[in-house]
Write a protein that holds these residues in place. Structure first.
Motif, PDB file in Angstrom:
ATOM      1  N   GLY A  28       1.007  -1.335  -0.028  1.00  0.00           N
ATOM      2  CA  GLY A  28       0.136  -0.148  -0.054  1.00  0.00           C
ATOM      3  C   GLY A  28       0.901   1.393   0.132  1.00  0.00           C
ATOM      4  N   ASP A  29       1.923   1.405   0.719  1.00  0.00           N
ATOM      5  CA  ASP A  29       2.841   2.420   0.848  1.00  0.00           C
ATOM      6  C   ASP A  29       3.495   2.389  -0.784  1.00  0.00           C
ATOM      7  OD1 ASP A  29       4.569   4.275   1.874  1.00  0.00           O
ATOM      8  OD2 ASP A  29       6.286   2.876   1.927  1.00  0.00           O
ATOM      9  N   THR A  30       3.805   1.537  -1.467  1.00  0.00           N
ATOM     10  CA  THR A  30       4.229   1.727  -2.773  1.00  0.00           C
ATOM     11  C   THR A  30       3.128   2.385  -3.552  1.00  0.00           C
ATOM     12  OG1 THR A  30       5.642  -0.096  -2.682  1.00  0.00           O
ATOM     13  CG2 THR A  30       5.200   0.586  -4.954  1.00  0.00           C
ATOM     14  N   ILE A  31       1.788   1.923  -3.641  1.00  0.00           N
ATOM     15  CA  ILE A  31       0.774   2.456  -4.407  1.00  0.00           C
ATOM     16  C   ILE A  31       0.478   3.680  -4.023  1.00  0.00           C
ATOM     17  CG2 ILE A  31      -1.820   2.201  -4.786  1.00  0.00           C
ATOM     18  CD1 ILE A  31      -1.623  -0.893  -4.128  1.00  0.00           C
ATOM     19  N   GLY A  32       0.418   4.041  -2.994  1.00  0.00           N
ATOM     20  CA  GLY A  32       0.270   5.413  -2.180  1.00  0.00           C
ATOM     21  C   GLY A  32       1.231   6.368  -2.707  1.00  0.00           C
ATOM     22  N   SER A  33       2.223   6.022  -2.682  1.00  0.00           N
ATOM     23  CA  SER A  33       3.483   7.088  -3.026  1.00  0.00           C
ATOM     24  C   SER A  33       3.378   7.328  -4.750  1.00  0.00           C
ATOM     25  CB  SER A  33       4.690   6.401  -2.911  1.00  0.00           C
ATOM     26  OG  SER A  33       5.324   5.279  -3.855  1.00  0.00           O
ATOM     27  N   ARG A  34       2.939   6.197  -5.415  1.00  0.00           N
ATOM     28  CA  ARG A  34       2.717   6.579  -6.668  1.00  0.00           C
ATOM     29  C   ARG A  34       1.760   7.369  -7.289  1.00  0.00           C
ATOM     30  NH1 ARG A  34       4.597   0.204  -8.413  1.00  0.00           N
ATOM     31  NH2 ARG A  34       6.570   0.662  -8.871  1.00  0.00           N
ATOM     32  N   LEU A  35       0.671   7.318  -6.392  1.00  0.00           N
ATOM     33  CA  LEU A  35      -0.698   7.996  -6.527  1.00  0.00           C
ATOM     34  C   LEU A  35      -0.231   9.549  -6.256  1.00  0.00           C
ATOM     35  CD1 LEU A  35      -3.748   8.150  -7.138  1.00  0.00           C
ATOM     36  CD2 LEU A  35      -4.017   7.636  -4.631  1.00  0.00           C
ATOM     37  N   MET A  36       0.346   9.593  -5.044  1.00  0.00           N
ATOM     38  CA  MET A  36       0.725  10.880  -4.559  1.00  0.00           C
ATOM     39  C   MET A  36       1.553  11.734  -5.980  1.00  0.00           C
ATOM     40  SD  MET A  36       1.688  10.108  -0.611  1.00  0.00           S
ATOM     41  CE  MET A  36       2.490  11.746  -0.310  1.00  0.00           C
ATOM     42  N   ALA A  37       2.553  10.964  -6.218  1.00  0.00           N
ATOM     43  CA  ALA A  37       3.490  11.183  -7.406  1.00  0.00           C
ATOM     44  C   ALA A  37       2.600  11.884  -8.618  1.00  0.00           C
ATOM     45  CB  ALA A  37       4.514  10.425  -7.739  1.00  0.00           C
ATOM     46  N   SER A  38       1.628  11.187  -9.061  1.00  0.00           N
ATOM     47  CA  SER A  38       0.712  11.384 -10.030  1.00  0.00           C
ATOM     48  C   SER A  38       0.018  12.551  -9.953  1.00  0.00           C
ATOM     49  CB  SER A  38      -0.014  10.206 -10.461  1.00  0.00           C
ATOM     50  OG  SER A  38       0.847   8.965 -10.876  1.00  0.00           O
ATOM     51  N   LEU A  39      -0.576  12.673  -8.626  1.00  0.00           N
ATOM     52  CA  LEU A  39      -1.308  13.565  -8.432  1.00  0.00           C
ATOM     53  C   LEU A  39      -0.595  15.152  -8.415  1.00  0.00           C
ATOM     54  CD1 LEU A  39      -3.404  12.453  -5.208  1.00  0.00           C
ATOM     55  CD2 LEU A  39      -4.464  13.171  -7.335  1.00  0.00           C
ATOM     56  N   LYS A  40       0.642  14.942  -7.986  1.00  0.00           N
ATOM     57  CA  LYS A  40       1.491  16.294  -8.236  1.00  0.00           C
ATOM     58  C   LYS A  40       1.741  16.549  -9.480  1.00  0.00           C
ATOM     59  CE  LYS A  40       4.550  14.877  -5.088  1.00  0.00           C
ATOM     60  NZ  LYS A  40       5.839  15.010  -4.217  1.00  0.00           N
ATOM     61  N   LYS A  41       1.672  15.552 -10.442  1.00  0.00           N
ATOM     62  CA  LYS A  41       2.115  15.952 -11.809  1.00  0.00           C
ATOM     63  C   LYS A  41       0.837  16.535 -12.611  1.00  0.00           C
ATOM     64  CE  LYS A  41       5.552  12.190 -12.586  1.00  0.00           C
ATOM     65  NZ  LYS A  41       5.644  10.899 -13.394  1.00  0.00           N
ATOM     66  N   LEU A  42      -0.312  16.035 -12.203  1.00  0.00           N
ATOM     67  CA  LEU A  42      -1.702  16.557 -12.768  1.00  0.00           C
ATOM     68  C   LEU A  42      -2.358  17.696 -12.400  1.00  0.00           C
ATOM     69  CD1 LEU A  42      -3.297  13.179 -13.603  1.00  0.00           C
ATOM     70  CD2 LEU A  42      -1.953  14.515 -15.232  1.00  0.00           C
ATOM     71  N   CYS A  43      -2.186  17.931 -11.003  1.00  0.00           N
ATOM     72  CA  CYS A  43      -2.990  18.874 -10.363  1.00  0.00           C
ATOM     73  C   CYS A  43      -2.274  20.423 -10.384  1.00  0.00           C
ATOM     74  CB  CYS A  43      -2.939  18.789  -8.638  1.00  0.00           C
ATOM     75  SG  CYS A  43      -4.083  19.746  -7.931  1.00  0.00           S
ATOM     76  N   PRO A  44      -3.198  21.309 -10.906  1.00  0.00           N
ATOM     77  CA  PRO A  44      -2.691  22.599 -11.269  1.00  0.00           C
ATOM     78  C   PRO A  44      -2.313  23.576  -9.863  1.00  0.00           C
ATOM     79  CG  PRO A  44      -4.985  22.511 -11.771  1.00  0.00           C
ATOM     80  CD  PRO A  44      -4.608  21.051 -11.432  1.00  0.00           C
ATOM     81  N   VAL A  45      -2.901  22.973  -8.874  1.00  0.00           N
ATOM     82  CA  VAL A  45      -2.640  23.908  -7.626  1.00  0.00           C
ATOM     83  C   VAL A  45      -1.854  23.073  -6.685  1.00  0.00           C
ATOM     84  CG1 VAL A  45      -4.951  24.857  -8.017  1.00  0.00           C
ATOM     85  CG2 VAL A  45      -4.846  22.966  -6.573  1.00  0.00           C
ATOM     86  N   PRO A  46      -1.331  23.780  -5.730  1.00  0.00           N
ATOM     87  CA  PRO A  46      -0.725  22.880  -4.822  1.00  0.00           C
ATOM     88  C   PRO A  46      -1.039  21.959  -4.022  1.00  0.00           C
ATOM     89  CG  PRO A  46      -0.129  25.336  -4.661  1.00  0.00           C
ATOM     90  CD  PRO A  46      -1.234  25.127  -5.374  1.00  0.00           C
ATOM     91  N   ILE A  47      -0.562  20.722  -3.552  1.00  0.00           N
ATOM     92  CA  ILE A  47      -1.139  20.027  -2.937  1.00  0.00           C
ATOM     93  C   ILE A  47      -0.550  19.422  -1.648  1.00  0.00           C
ATOM     94  CG2 ILE A  47      -1.689  17.391  -2.722  1.00  0.00           C
ATOM     95  CD1 ILE A  47      -1.684  17.153  -5.802  1.00  0.00           C
ATOM     96  N   ARG A  48      -1.476  19.348  -0.408  1.00  0.00           N
ATOM     97  CA  ARG A  48      -1.039  19.169   0.965  1.00  0.00           C
ATOM     98  C   ARG A  48      -1.563  17.664   1.200  1.00  0.00           C
ATOM     99  NH1 ARG A  48      -2.018  21.838   5.881  1.00  0.00           N
ATOM    100  NH2 ARG A  48      -3.897  22.879   4.802  1.00  0.00           N
ATOM    101  N   PHE A  49      -0.529  16.900   1.867  1.00  0.00           N
ATOM    102  CA  PHE A  49      -0.806  15.269   2.100  1.00  0.00           C
ATOM    103  C   PHE A  49      -0.576  15.429   3.868  1.00  0.00           C
ATOM    104  CE2 PHE A  49       0.985  14.934  -2.201  1.00  0.00           C
ATOM    105  CZ  PHE A  49      -0.059  14.489  -2.707  1.00  0.00           C
TER     106      PHE A  49
END
Length: 465
Positions: A53-74
């Motif tokens: 789950g840590d691996t899946i979560g990290s890749r999702l976080m990276a993808s969100l940062k690539k696609l999102c036009p506004v800053p992201i806080r986790f």
């Protein structure tokens, strides 16, 4: 296509990416991306409870940062991979990594306290989105109690996503339990074929994004202009052997005892006794022990490896290139049931799957399970392609016999390699319709869009009803 264009722009760090995305934002004002734009940031509360789950979560976080036009806080709970993407975990992820029925009982009070702590942190964080990754016992209680809390206060709470559908297909009455899921989960990301259809037929919104191990192919640059069944990870076995002083004539067995401390304690002793039996018949036998990136597991294995019956190489987890290097240098693998069976398919490394549990857990599984196999490749193909030694049959003598046959029988080895091609084809959605409000007919193809990128785009453009 919009998302293919976004991917290319973002890969080139084009400053026009946010402007391009805004052109396609839903005009309803209810899409997640709209709410984030209004607040000037996207707040994502994300929880993973184990290594996969840590691996899946990290890749999702990276993808969100690539696609999102506004800053992201986790905020949330995760491991070392998610921390690299900017998450400060509320507590060590290992506190949630418990598997089984009887095995869970001694940890119930601690997990209740962690659940309370997580709920309070999520409410305080005021997220736009809550994402839970696998670990359905903890995840579903978290999502259910969060939804109830917001409902009691008459508030419009965050959107809830769950990544990795529960294995309803494995249990008697499993589909019936899906019906209540829609009350606290807004969308499920499915990683296996046919899960999406069954979820939807039971009133649960779902999207098949493809299996996360496909992303190993991209990280290791192993995707070429070939059809999915030909995809495989090929690494430099000679370099691995040289760096680890493995003699040319040595027979190497990769050992993967699991990612949770409780299963590693149980399985590693069985694996050690198996190696003890094999060394009599296999000259220059060596083992590579794959150590999961779990601090408790690392400490345990380091503490007992000096008693190992054959020369051993300890391989740290969380480094895909090293893992697949070791696979390429191995003759066979012995693994505890889990995602690793699919990783071995990517490497085309023949393996034996083993699993032991407390006798009450074994009884429960035998009584409630409706499938004949425990490893995903066998389940997907409905055939015993990979040898399995389960429960009381999981003995050193049985495992040694299975491994000897697999090392020496070229027909059995080839059967697993051919089956791997079929499995990889099943795990990859060839064409997916983007969850894009302006271009519903857009097509997504791997590797242009990875499972995590499909999930990220679905989150950003999800429209609250």
């Amino acid at each position: 296509m919009l998302f293919r264009t976004i991917w290319r722009l973002n890969s080139g760090n084009d400053v026009g990416l946010p402007r391009l995305l805004r052109r396609y934002i839903s005009v309803s004002g209810r899409a997640v991306i709209d709410m984030a734009a209004k607040d000037g940031e996207l707040r994502v509360f994300i929880v993973a409870g184990e290594v996969s789950g840590d691996t899946i979560g990290s890749r999702l976080m990276a993808s969100l940062k690539k696609l999102c036009p506004v800053p992201i806080r986790f905020s949330g709970v995760g491991g070392p991979m998610m921390s690299k993407q900017g998450l400060k975990s509320l507590f060590p992820m290992e506190d949630l990594a418990v598997m089984g029925i009887w095995e869970l009982l001694p940890h119930l009070n601690k997990i209740r306290l962690k659940l309370k702590e997580t709920i309070e942190a999520a409410i305080l964080f005021q997220p736009h989105v809550v994402v839970t990754v696998d670990s359905k016992g903890f995840s579903f209680r978290l999502l259910k109690q969060l939804r109830a809390n917001y409902s009691r206060q008459g508030l419009d709470g965050p959107v809830h996503f769950h990544y990795v559908a529960p294995s309803f297909w494995a249990w008697k009455g499993g589909e019936a339990r899906l019906k209540g899921l829609a009350e606290f989960v807004d969308k499920v990301f499915c990683i296996l074929p046919n899960e999406e259809e069954v979820c939807k037929s039971n009133g649960v919104a779902a999207t098949f994004v493809g299996h996360p191990i496909l992303e190993d192919l991209l990280e290791l640059n192993s995707v070429k202009d070939t059809s999915p069944h030909e995809w495989k990870v090929e690494r430099d076995f000679e370099d691995f052997r040289s760096k680890n002083a493995i003699p040319t004539g040595a027979t190497v067995i990769s050992l993967l005892p699991g990612s949770r401390l409780q299963e590693v304690r149980q399985m590693l002793s069985i694996f050690a006794n198996t190696m003890e039996l094999l060394k009599v018949s296999v000259p220059e036998l060596m083992s590579v022990i794959h150590v999961a990136p779990n601090q408790h597991v690392e400490k345990y294995i380091t503490g007992i490896v000096h008693k190992w019956p054959v020369p051993a190489v300890l391989l740290p987890g969380g480094l895909p290139h090293l893992k697949y290097d070791a696979f390429s240098a191995s003759r066979v693998a012995l693994c505890t049931s889990g995602t690793v069976a699919l990783e071995l398919q990517l490497a085309r490394l023949p393996c034996v799957v083993a699993y032991r549990a407390h006798f009450l857990t074994q009884w429960f599984v035998r009584y409630k399970a409706k499938i004949s196999y425990i490893s995903l490749p066998n389940i997907l193909l409905d055939s015993a392609i990979i040898p399995e030694a389960l429960f009381q049959a999981c003995t050193p003598t049985k495992l040694a016999s299975m491994l000897m046959e697999l090392m020496n029988n070229e027909g059995l080895r080839e059967e697993q390699i051919v089956a791997a091609e079929k499995v990889i084809r099943l795990l990859c959605p060839q064409e997916r319709i983007a969850n894009n409000p302006s271009q519903q007919d857009s097509r997504l193809r791997f590797p242009d869009f990875t499972p995590s990128m499909v999930a990220a785009s679905t989150i950003l453009y999800y429209v609250k009803p």
